[in-house]
Design a protein around this motif. Structure first.
Motif, PDB file in Angstrom:
ATOM      1  N   SER A 145       0.496  -0.943   0.500  1.00  0.00           N
ATOM      2  CA  SER A 145       0.340  -0.670  -0.176  1.00  0.00           C
ATOM      3  C   SER A 145       0.514   0.786   0.035  1.00  0.00           C
ATOM      4  N   LYS A 146       2.910   1.224   0.250  1.00  0.00           N
ATOM      5  CA  LYS A 146       3.327   2.201   0.680  1.00  0.00           C
ATOM      6  C   LYS A 146       3.441   2.383  -0.274  1.00  0.00           C
ATOM      7  N   LYS A 147       4.117   1.398  -1.648  1.00  0.00           N
ATOM      8  CA  LYS A 147       3.997   1.945  -2.746  1.00  0.00           C
ATOM      9  C   LYS A 147       3.032   2.369  -3.894  1.00  0.00           C
ATOM     10  N   LEU A 148       2.160   1.618  -3.461  1.00  0.00           N
ATOM     11  CA  LEU A 148       1.150   2.551  -3.948  1.00  0.00           C
ATOM     12  C   LEU A 148      -0.281   3.923  -3.335  1.00  0.00           C
ATOM     13  N   ASN A 149       0.996   4.427  -2.880  1.00  0.00           N
ATOM     14  CA  ASN A 149       0.383   5.661  -2.168  1.00  0.00           C
ATOM     15  C   ASN A 149      -0.865   5.405  -1.340  1.00  0.00           C
ATOM     16  N   ILE A 150      -1.128   4.300  -0.976  1.00  0.00           N
ATOM     17  CA  ILE A 150      -2.397   4.618  -0.307  1.00  0.00           C
ATOM     18  C   ILE A 150      -2.304   3.779   1.002  1.00  0.00           C
ATOM     19  N   GLU A 151      -1.303   3.743   1.979  1.00  0.00           N
ATOM     20  CA  GLU A 151      -0.972   3.104   2.881  1.00  0.00           C
ATOM     21  C   GLU A 151      -1.838   4.089   4.210  1.00  0.00           C
ATOM     22  N   ARG A 152      -2.468   5.655   4.189  1.00  0.00           N
ATOM     23  CA  ARG A 152      -3.479   6.208   5.027  1.00  0.00           C
ATOM     24  C   ARG A 152      -4.242   5.445   4.787  1.00  0.00           C
ATOM     25  N   ILE A 153      -5.205   4.947   3.665  1.00  0.00           N
ATOM     26  CA  ILE A 153      -6.327   4.236   3.441  1.00  0.00           C
ATOM     27  C   ILE A 153      -6.254   3.140   3.849  1.00  0.00           C
ATOM     28  N   ILE A 154      -5.400   2.390   3.416  1.00  0.00           N
ATOM     29  CA  ILE A 154      -4.837   0.457   3.990  1.00  0.00           C
ATOM     30  C   ILE A 154      -4.750   0.472   5.700  1.00  0.00           C
ATOM     31  N   ALA A 155      -4.101   1.503   5.947  1.00  0.00           N
ATOM     32  CA  ALA A 155      -3.726   1.165   7.793  1.00  0.00           C
ATOM     33  C   ALA A 155      -5.138   0.832   8.561  1.00  0.00           C
ATOM     34  N   ARG A 156      -6.287   1.689   8.671  1.00  0.00           N
ATOM     35  CA  ARG A 156      -6.855   1.099   9.117  1.00  0.00           C
ATOM     36  C   ARG A 156      -7.630  -0.420   8.957  1.00  0.00           C
ATOM     37  N   PHE A 157      -7.065  -0.821   7.720  1.00  0.00           N
ATOM     38  CA  PHE A 157      -7.378  -2.469   8.257  1.00  0.00           C
ATOM     39  C   PHE A 157      -6.545  -3.468   8.700  1.00  0.00           C
ATOM     40  N   LEU A 158      -5.387  -2.463   9.557  1.00  0.00           N
ATOM     41  CA  LEU A 158      -4.328  -2.995   9.763  1.00  0.00           C
ATOM     42  C   LEU A 158      -4.111  -3.261  11.094  1.00  0.00           C
ATOM     43  N   VAL A 159      -3.223  -4.097  11.263  1.00  0.00           N
ATOM     44  CA  VAL A 159      -3.061  -5.024  12.902  1.00  0.00           C
ATOM     45  C   VAL A 159      -1.338  -5.086  13.149  1.00  0.00           C
ATOM     46  N   PHE A 160      -1.068  -3.548  13.775  1.00  0.00           N
ATOM     47  CA  PHE A 160       0.149  -3.679  14.690  1.00  0.00           C
ATOM     48  C   PHE A 160       0.660  -3.378  16.123  1.00  0.00           C
ATOM     49  N   HIS A 161       0.823  -4.572  16.896  1.00  0.00           N
ATOM     50  CA  HIS A 161       0.099  -3.953  18.740  1.00  0.00           C
ATOM     51  C   HIS A 161       2.029  -4.262  18.737  1.00  0.00           C
ATOM     52  N   GLU A 162       2.003  -5.029  19.725  1.00  0.00           N
ATOM     53  CA  GLU A 162       3.276  -4.827  20.218  1.00  0.00           C
ATOM     54  C   GLU A 162       4.572  -5.633  19.449  1.00  0.00           C
TER      55      GLU A 162
END
Length: 254
Positions: free
Chosen positions: A188-205
């Motif tokens: 998503s970062k390469k496609l410049n849409i990481e802000r859109i995709i970020a809400r679906f991703l999970v990164f905890h500790e």
């Protein structure tokens, strides 16, 4: 780079998101947050904030189906017995297990969540962390459903759980696929849409990989380890993701 918090092997930069920088261990394959929150800060979040922000996510038909599939998997290996759920929240999973004949117990640090579990379902849920739990009863099954990757030191949790399980008991872990989430973020970062995709991703500790989770469980005495993909916990998630991607990348063949 900060060494791996589990095996102390040097790590390599893997990716960076709004919540922090993540490294990937060259030894055990753990993906870990370079600047980790303290144990007290993490516990405080789940005591004070989690119920208000996320309790609604535990409800609904999709969660009922997910919990049903988890119980189906466990019951393929054993009949209903004693079950302990770590991070029990409002007790929806425990209530489903109890209806199937399990004798259930839960552990959760949120006062509000425990009150809901007790009031709505009449469940026995200990208010506190697993490290604070001092029960002397052993269980046939212990479950961590989207919980273990939140922990500051998940290996300590498993060390304690090993002693809470009866010989031949089942430990069920469900957690985000670290490889999938990090891959999707990088694309998503390469496609410049990481802000859109970020809400679906999970990164905890931590972000767990199959290699790491097998090593972690093996190191702590668990055997007959099976790692497999699970369906998404919300059916609407993939449909929303597809719609977003089609809007921004209409040539995708979906």
């Amino acid at each position: 780079m900060k060494n791996c918090p589990y095996c102390r092997t040097p790590g390599n930069f893997y990716f960076k998101v709004a919540s922090g920088t993540y490294n990937r261990c060259s030894g055990c394959d753990l993906i870990y947050k370079e600047s980790q929150d303290s144990y007290d800060k993490v516990v405080a979040h789940y005591c004070d904030d989690y119920f208000t922000r996320y309790s609604a996510d535990q409800m609904g038909e999709e969660r009922d189906r997910l919990f049903g599939r988890i119980l189906d998997l466990i019951e393929k290996r054993m009949d209903a017995g004693r079950l302990l759920d770590i991070g029990a929240g409002c007790g929806v999973f425990l209530a489903a297990a109890q209806k199937r004949g399990w004798k259930v117990k839960g552990v959760d640090p949120s006062v509000e969540s425990v009150e809901v579990a007790q009031r709505q379902h009449g469940l026995d849920v200990f208010n506190g962390t697993l490290q604070e739990y001092n029960g002397n009863v052993q269980f046939d099954a212990v479950t961590f459903i989207n919980v273990l990757d939140h922990s500051v030191e998940p290996w300590k949790e498993l060390r304690k759980v090993y002693n809470l399980l009866k010989p031949g008991g089942i430990l069920y872990l469900r957690f985000p696929n670290g490889l999938f989430h990090s891959f999707l973020f990088k694309v998503s970062k390469k496609l410049n849409i990481e802000r859109i995709i970020a809400r679906f991703l999970v990164f905890h500790e931590y972000c767990f990989t199959p290699k790491f989770i097998r090593k972690l469980l093996s190191d702590h005495g668990f055997a007959d380890i099976k790692v497999c993909n699970s369906s998404l916990s919300g059916a609407s998630l993939i449909h929303r993701l597809r719609r977003l991607l089609q809007y921004h990348l209409p040539e995708l063949p979906w």
